[in-house]
Design a protein around this motif. Structure first.
Motif, PDB file in Angstrom:
ATOM      1  N   ARG A  74      49.726  31.397  52.206  1.00 41.42           N
ATOM      2  CA  ARG A  74      48.271  30.934  53.316  1.00 41.42           C
ATOM      3  C   ARG A  74      47.275  32.019  53.644  1.00 41.42           C
ATOM      4  N   MET A  75      47.814  33.090  54.098  1.00 46.93           N
ATOM      5  CA  MET A  75      46.693  33.975  54.957  1.00 46.93           C
ATOM      6  C   MET A  75      45.678  34.067  53.411  1.00 46.93           C
ATOM      7  N   ARG A  76      45.716  34.572  52.018  1.00 54.02           N
ATOM      8  CA  ARG A  76      44.818  34.376  51.435  1.00 54.02           C
ATOM      9  C   ARG A  76      44.195  33.429  50.728  1.00 54.02           C
ATOM     10  N   HIS A  77      44.436  32.455  51.477  1.00 54.87           N
ATOM     11  CA  HIS A  77      43.532  30.832  51.138  1.00 54.87           C
ATOM     12  C   HIS A  77      43.161  30.614  52.212  1.00 54.87           C
ATOM     13  N   ALA A  78      43.153  31.499  52.986  1.00 57.89           N
ATOM     14  CA  ALA A  78      42.570  30.939  54.836  1.00 57.89           C
ATOM     15  C   ALA A  78      41.148  30.726  54.493  1.00 57.89           C
ATOM     16  N   PRO A  79      40.332  31.427  53.924  1.00 54.70           N
ATOM     17  CA  PRO A  79      38.462  31.373  53.550  1.00 54.70           C
ATOM     18  C   PRO A  79      38.595  30.048  53.163  1.00 54.70           C
ATOM     19  N   TYR A  80      39.484  29.234  52.070  1.00 55.97           N
ATOM     20  CA  TYR A  80      38.968  28.047  51.451  1.00 55.97           C
ATOM     21  C   TYR A  80      39.346  26.692  52.627  1.00 55.97           C
TER      22      TYR A  80
END
Ligand code: HEM
Length: 125
Positions: A74-80
């Motif tokens: 979830r954190m790694r996809h936060a930029p999208y």
């Protein structure tokens, strides 16, 4: 009986996951929603990251964790900005990749709902 998650790697190995992820990423550059999000000069790297994550998650070697640490998806996809349309498109491309790579049916039966559920979990809009 449902195939346990940790036995998926034993069934299809690196090769099966590599074929699946390749079939997914082959569709990405031409996709109007997903294409712009991925690094055009590092699609091979993106392919390796997703492949190694899946290998790790489904009972294979720990390469992903050794190289990237805890997945924290979830954190790694936060930029999208992942809304319902983007989530649905990702799942549609992966469903097509699953069809194309023709993995054993018991494996596909585990992976298809896994991808759909994680994609829903990654929605952040
Ligand atoms: C819901 C729609 C999704 C979108 C829009 C999306 C988008 C992205 C993008 C743009 C990247 C960066 C590519 C890179 O350079 O590695 C990425 C990375 C990644 N995605 Fe997704 N993704 C989605 C769903 C998923 C799902 C369902 C999974 C797992 C089942 C997943 C697993 C990963 C992994 C493991 C990485 C690499 C993380 C890292 O180590 O940096 N993604 N995703």
């Amino acid at each position: 009986m449902t195939l346990p998650d940790d036995q998926v790697f034993a069934r299809i190995g690196d090769d099966g996951f590599t074929r699946l992820v390749r079939a997914f990423y082959a569709q990405v550059p031409g996709d109007d929603l997903l294409g712009p999000l991925y690094p055009p000069d590092d699609l091979a790297g993106a392919e390796t990251r997703l492949r190694d994550f899946l290998v790790f998650r489904f009972g294979g070697p720990q390469r992903y964790v050794e190289q990237r640490g805890h997945p924290r998806l979830r954190m790694r996809h936060a930029p999208y900005a992942i809304d319902e349309a983007l989530r649905d498109r990702w799942v549609a491309l992966m469903d097509r990749a699953l069809d194309e790579s023709a993995l054993p049916p018991d494996v596909t039966a585990v992976l298809r709902p896994f991808f759909a559920d994680v994609a829903t979990f990654l929605r952040n809009r």
